[in-house]
Structure formats: C-alpha cells, structure tokens
Design a protein around this motif. Structure first.
Motif, PDB file in Angstrom:
ATOM      1  N   ASN A 194      45.441  57.758  25.062  1.00 51.36           N
ATOM      2  CA  ASN A 194      43.934  58.221  25.516  1.00 51.36           C
ATOM      3  C   ASN A 194      43.006  56.736  25.518  1.00 51.36           C
ATOM      4  O   ASN A 194      41.959  56.787  24.982  1.00 51.36           O
ATOM      5  CB  ASN A 194      43.635  58.979  24.511  1.00 51.36           C
ATOM      6  N   ARG A 195      43.754  55.813  25.748  1.00 52.12           N
ATOM      7  CA  ARG A 195      42.970  54.334  25.931  1.00 52.12           C
ATOM      8  C   ARG A 195      42.931  54.069  27.260  1.00 52.12           C
ATOM      9  O   ARG A 195      44.038  54.004  27.935  1.00 52.12           O
ATOM     10  CB  ARG A 195      43.547  53.464  24.813  1.00 52.12           C
ATOM     11  N   LYS A 196      41.745  53.157  27.760  1.00 56.21           N
ATOM     12  CA  LYS A 196      41.878  52.632  28.946  1.00 56.21           C
ATOM     13  C   LYS A 196      42.766  51.166  28.938  1.00 56.21           C
ATOM     14  O   LYS A 196      42.613  50.760  28.341  1.00 56.21           O
ATOM     15  CB  LYS A 196      40.626  52.387  29.333  1.00 56.21           C
ATOM     16  N   ALA A 197      43.995  51.245  29.595  1.00 52.97           N
ATOM     17  CA  ALA A 197      44.927  50.224  29.750  1.00 52.97           C
ATOM     18  C   ALA A 197      44.500  49.198  30.798  1.00 52.97           C
ATOM     19  O   ALA A 197      44.196  49.566  31.738  1.00 52.97           O
ATOM     20  CB  ALA A 197      46.272  50.801  29.876  1.00 52.97           C
ATOM     21  N   LEU A 198      44.532  48.013  30.421  1.00 55.36           N
ATOM     22  CA  LEU A 198      44.218  46.996  31.452  1.00 55.36           C
ATOM     23  C   LEU A 198      45.494  46.413  32.105  1.00 55.36           C
ATOM     24  O   LEU A 198      46.629  46.386  31.397  1.00 55.36           O
ATOM     25  CB  LEU A 198      43.584  45.893  30.747  1.00 55.36           C
ATOM     26  N   ASP A 199      45.534  46.180  33.135  1.00 60.06           N
ATOM     27  CA  ASP A 199      46.763  45.659  34.124  1.00 60.06           C
ATOM     28  C   ASP A 199      47.052  44.096  33.418  1.00 60.06           C
ATOM     29  O   ASP A 199      46.095  43.242  33.718  1.00 60.06           O
ATOM     30  CB  ASP A 199      46.348  45.500  35.461  1.00 60.06           C
ATOM     31  N   GLY A 200      48.144  44.046  32.820  1.00 63.41           N
ATOM     32  CA  GLY A 200      48.839  42.549  32.298  1.00 63.41           C
ATOM     33  C   GLY A 200      49.168  41.793  33.424  1.00 63.41           C
ATOM     34  O   GLY A 200      49.723  40.606  33.062  1.00 63.41           O
ATOM     35  N   SER A 201      49.270  42.239  34.793  1.00 59.74           N
ATOM     36  CA  SER A 201      49.789  41.286  35.709  1.00 59.74           C
ATOM     37  C   SER A 201      48.443  40.395  36.110  1.00 59.74           C
ATOM     38  O   SER A 201      48.644  39.477  36.980  1.00 59.74           O
ATOM     39  CB  SER A 201      50.139  42.035  36.801  1.00 59.74           C
ATOM     40  N   LEU A 202      47.475  40.800  35.910  1.00 55.81           N
ATOM     41  CA  LEU A 202      45.985  40.053  36.216  1.00 55.81           C
ATOM     42  C   LEU A 202      46.220  38.578  35.517  1.00 55.81           C
ATOM     43  O   LEU A 202      46.811  38.535  34.325  1.00 55.81           O
ATOM     44  CB  LEU A 202      44.739  40.676  35.945  1.00 55.81           C
ATOM     45  N   PRO A 203      45.345  37.815  36.372  1.00 58.99           N
ATOM     46  CA  PRO A 203      45.156  36.459  35.313  1.00 58.99           C
ATOM     47  C   PRO A 203      44.513  36.858  34.076  1.00 58.99           C
ATOM     48  O   PRO A 203      43.411  37.535  34.021  1.00 58.99           O
ATOM     49  CB  PRO A 203      44.310  35.427  36.369  1.00 58.99           C
ATOM     50  N   PRO A 204      44.756  35.789  32.970  1.00 61.35           N
ATOM     51  CA  PRO A 204      44.052  36.000  31.695  1.00 61.35           C
ATOM     52  C   PRO A 204      42.689  36.018  31.469  1.00 61.35           C
ATOM     53  O   PRO A 204      41.894  36.860  31.020  1.00 61.35           O
ATOM     54  CB  PRO A 204      44.680  34.613  30.882  1.00 61.35           C
ATOM     55  N   GLU A 205      42.089  35.195  32.691  1.00 54.51           N
ATOM     56  CA  GLU A 205      40.501  35.179  32.775  1.00 54.51           C
ATOM     57  C   GLU A 205      40.131  36.622  33.134  1.00 54.51           C
ATOM     58  O   GLU A 205      38.837  36.917  32.874  1.00 54.51           O
ATOM     59  CB  GLU A 205      40.098  33.915  33.879  1.00 54.51           C
ATOM     60  N   GLN A 206      40.702  37.198  34.304  1.00 49.65           N
ATOM     61  CA  GLN A 206      40.268  38.445  34.862  1.00 49.65           C
ATOM     62  C   GLN A 206      40.681  39.557  33.565  1.00 49.65           C
ATOM     63  O   GLN A 206      39.635  40.418  33.206  1.00 49.65           O
ATOM     64  CB  GLN A 206      41.180  38.796  35.832  1.00 49.65           C
ATOM     65  N   ILE A 207      41.474  39.455  32.792  1.00 52.07           N
ATOM     66  CA  ILE A 207      41.889  40.459  31.842  1.00 52.07           C
ATOM     67  C   ILE A 207      40.720  40.361  30.599  1.00 52.07           C
ATOM     68  O   ILE A 207      39.983  41.357  30.134  1.00 52.07           O
ATOM     69  CB  ILE A 207      43.369  40.254  31.069  1.00 52.07           C
ATOM     70  N   ALA A 208      40.465  38.918  30.381  1.00 54.54           N
ATOM     71  CA  ALA A 208      39.412  38.648  29.365  1.00 54.54           C
ATOM     72  C   ALA A 208      37.960  39.390  29.721  1.00 54.54           C
ATOM     73  O   ALA A 208      37.376  39.831  29.029  1.00 54.54           O
ATOM     74  CB  ALA A 208      39.250  37.393  29.058  1.00 54.54           C
ATOM     75  N   GLN A 209      37.688  39.057  31.016  1.00 55.57           N
ATOM     76  CA  GLN A 209      36.380  39.724  31.312  1.00 55.57           C
ATOM     77  C   GLN A 209      36.322  41.245  31.416  1.00 55.57           C
ATOM     78  O   GLN A 209      35.450  41.929  30.779  1.00 55.57           O
ATOM     79  CB  GLN A 209      36.151  39.452  32.988  1.00 55.57           C
ATOM     80  N   GLN A 210      37.577  41.969  31.772  1.00 59.33           N
ATOM     81  CA  GLN A 210      37.603  43.286  31.524  1.00 59.33           C
ATOM     82  C   GLN A 210      37.597  43.517  30.101  1.00 59.33           C
ATOM     83  O   GLN A 210      36.986  44.769  29.801  1.00 59.33           O
ATOM     84  CB  GLN A 210      39.184  43.823  32.195  1.00 59.33           C
ATOM     85  N   VAL A 211      38.247  42.734  29.081  1.00 64.64           N
ATOM     86  CA  VAL A 211      38.083  43.311  27.773  1.00 64.64           C
ATOM     87  C   VAL A 211      36.544  43.113  27.316  1.00 64.64           C
ATOM     88  O   VAL A 211      36.222  44.051  26.603  1.00 64.64           O
ATOM     89  CB  VAL A 211      38.896  42.155  26.863  1.00 64.64           C
ATOM     90  N   VAL A 212      35.947  42.197  27.844  1.00 64.37           N
ATOM     91  CA  VAL A 212      34.570  41.925  27.105  1.00 64.37           C
ATOM     92  C   VAL A 212      33.563  43.229  27.855  1.00 64.37           C
ATOM     93  O   VAL A 212      32.775  43.635  27.057  1.00 64.37           O
ATOM     94  CB  VAL A 212      33.768  40.617  27.743  1.00 64.37           C
ATOM     95  N   ARG A 213      33.979  43.474  29.068  1.00 56.80           N
ATOM     96  CA  ARG A 213      33.255  44.882  29.633  1.00 56.80           C
ATOM     97  C   ARG A 213      33.550  45.891  28.810  1.00 56.80           C
ATOM     98  O   ARG A 213      32.492  46.693  28.240  1.00 56.80           O
ATOM     99  CB  ARG A 213      33.699  45.023  31.020  1.00 56.80           C
ATOM    100  N   LEU A 214      34.693  46.178  28.323  1.00 52.12           N
ATOM    101  CA  LEU A 214      34.996  47.361  27.466  1.00 52.12           C
ATOM    102  C   LEU A 214      34.368  47.119  26.076  1.00 52.12           C
ATOM    103  O   LEU A 214      33.992  47.912  25.248  1.00 52.12           O
ATOM    104  CB  LEU A 214      36.246  47.495  27.147  1.00 52.12           C
TER     105      LEU A 214
END
Lengths: 168, 204
Positions: free
Chosen positions: A103-123
C-alpha cells in the motif's frame, strides 16, 4: 527532516549514492551501513528508527531474506505508532513487494540516484501521496478475514460453553 | 469456516499469570486486528492428552509463533525460573527447521522485556538472533507485536495503526472483565478470542 535509509550489503553503493543525492537536497540520512558492527548496533537501529521522520527501503528479492534488513524494517514499522511516517520502497527488481509495502508508492530503483532522491523529496513534502488507498478487493479481503475470525471465535466459544456444561 | 487457515494462525508462548495478563490480551488484540487467529497452550482442553502433546499439536497447526522470554529470573521461595517459555520456543525453532522447505513453513519471533541484551547471557545460543524488545507495558507490546506482524508474509493491509489498537484496548479489557464476571470468575480462551474478534470492528 531525517530519513532512515535501509539497504542490504549488496546495495550499499546505491544507498550511499542516494544518501549523497538526498544530502544535496537538504535531507539528512541515517544508514546502518555507516556503522561498525557491535553490541550496541540494535539499540542504535531502534533509536534511529524512533527518531526518523521517514524511511526509504531499498527492496529486492534478496534483501527480503537478509535478517539485518528485516530487523531494520521491523524497527521502522515498530516506530510508526500513528501510521504517519512515510515508508518509501525503492523497488530494485520486479519481485513481489512484502505485504506491508503493497500500500506504499514504490519508486523505480533503476533510475539514477539523483532522480530517485527528487521523487523521495516530493513524497516527503506530500506524505499522503506515499500511501496507496486500499482497493475494493483489499477491503473485501479484509472483511472476509474479520468475518472468518468472528465465525471461528463464535464456534470455539460455543464449543467451550458446551464442554463446561458437560463438566458440571 | 470452522477452523482457522494455517497461514492465519499464530501460537502465543508467554506467561499465563495475572501480572502478564494485560500484555497477553494486548497480543491477542493485535493479532485479531491484523486478521490472525491466536492459539496457545490454553487453546485445547485438558482432556485431550498430555500437555506437551497438546502444545505441540497446537503449535504445529500455526504458521507463526510469538514468544515472550521476559520471565527469566528466579521466582518464589525456591528462586526458580520458569522453563516453559524456552521449551516452547525450542519446539517452534525445531518446527521451523524441520519445515524450512515445506509448503507449510513456520516462522517464530521471540521478544524480551526489560534489559535489552540479558538474553545473550541467560540463553546465549540465541545471541545471533534479533530478538524483539518491549518495556513490559501494553503500548510497548502493541508496538513490538504490530512491527513484527506487519513484516510477516501473510499480513496484508489495510490494518489499523498501533495507536488505534491501543486506544481501543481499555474497552477490550472492560469487555473481558464483564465476561469474566458473567462466567463466575473464569475466562475461557475462546471467550477472549470472541471478544477480540467482535471488538476489532470498533478499531479504525
């Protein structure tokens, strides 16, 4: 804002890159991988989990079998008394996610770390987006589970009362 | 449905005395809130054979077990320690080992109250395991039990948050007290399960 970053040894490199990218966006992280193994390790994990504002879990089929990682996940869940701490999985493969992350929004681990970090911050900025509302199937399954429990308990109670009558 | 599904059954191994009773009830409530059926040494009736056989039969019918090893110090005039909890944990570990490749696996979780690392001395063979911890309070046992349960393979959201379970807990205890009085001071295990199963509808 402090984020508890959980990963197994295999993904320590990605965890470290992600921590760096998050630091660049003003987010402090804690990772067990930065610590030395020792008797106080469990205490530190539980303490850091308690004080963390959110969790980012690097998840794949192997991390689920790692006792250290599972302890970190349990500590995260244990610390979330009111269910308000964002728990964000970073999905590294397509293996099924553990139940508590479905029940959690999962982020795509194949993306570059910078992009994952941006998505984390958004959440982190909008924590409600990190939770997926239950589907009608999940709600129906829960209702079935509760009904089953009620029926079993009622049957056992009736059996227990009958036994008591026999004993008299 | 007349018997609980294997993967939804949890064996509770803990002290069965007045002091521990509030904590036992909190564990039962947590299990019910997550859709799990609680079993224990009290589940079966005394007439069903030797106690240890009944415990084994009940335990082996459960996918999971939770063990509280908090009572490790000597008690009473003889300063004796209770060995039932470590014994039942040993049974669960044997079951888990025996069924590790079976379609009916068994997973156990042990926890201790009080001093965090005391178990590494009184049961040092478990030194490599991550035992759960609580502070011998209802809230801490609810937090520990929920944390463990949610991480298991068979817990599926949605489920109530620990704070909501804790908020309902006093009402659950009051209901148990009422039932105990009605049954002339004796509260059967089935009665506790029934109160939990009907009570969880009030938790959200």
């Amino acid at each position: 804002m402090k984020v508890f970053l959980s990963s197994d040894v295999q993904h320590a490199g990605l965890a470290s890159d992600l921590a760096l990218a998050l630091a660049g966006l003003g987010i402090k992280t804690f990772s067990v991988r930065d610590l030395e193994l020792g008797e106080g390790l469990r205490d530190t994990i539980e303490r850091e989990a308690q004080s963390a504002d959110a969790f980012v879990l690097l998840v794949d089929a192997f991390s689920r079998r790692d006792p250290q990682v599972r302890f970190e996940w349990r500590s995260a869940l244990k610390s979330d008394w009111t269910g308000t701490k964002p728990i964000i999985p970073v999905w590294l493969d397509r293996s099924p996610l553990p139940g508590f992350l479905t029940n959690r929004k999962a982020l795509d681990g194949s993306l570059p770390p910078e992009q994952i970090a941006q998505q984390v911050v958004r959440l982190l900025n909008k924590p409600t987006d990190s939770i997926i509302p239950p589907t009608s199937e999940q709600l129906a399954a829960r209702e079935t589970r509760l009904r089953d429990l009620e029926q079993i308990a009622a049957a056992l109670r009736a059996e227990s009362l009958t036994q008591r009558e026999h004993q008299r | 449905m007349s018997s609980p599904a294997y993967e939804k059954s949890v064996f509770i191994n803990c002290p069965f005395d007045e002091d521990y009773e509030p904590l036992l009830h909190s564990i039962v409530l947590c299990l019910a809130a997550h859709g799990f059926h609680a079993c224990c040494a009290l589940s079966s009736l005394p007439g069903d054979g030797a106690r240890i056989d009944r415990i084994w039969a009940t335990l082996s019918g459960c996918r999971y077990s939770i063990h509280d090893l908090s009572r490790y110090t000597g008690e009473g005039p003889g300063n004796l320690s209770r060995f039932n909890m470590p014994l039942e944990l040993g049974l669960a570990m044997a079951l888990s080992f025996e069924r590790r490749s079976s379609p009916k696996p068994h997973d156990w979780h042990a926890m201790v109250g009080g001093e965090a690392y005391a178990y590494q001395r009184f049961i040092s063979d478990l030194a490599g395991f991550d035992l759960g911890r609580h502070a011998s309070s209802v809230d801490s046992v609810i937090a520990e039990t929920c944390g463990w349960l949610r991480e298991t393979q068979d817990a599926q959201p949605p489920y109530p948050v620990p704070a909501a379970i804790a908020a309902y807990y006093p009402e659950f205890r009051a209901e148990l007290k009422k039932r105990k009085q009605f049954r002339l001071g004796r509260l059967a295990w089935a009665e506790i399960l029934d109160a939990a199963a009907t009570g969880i509808r009030h938790i959200e």
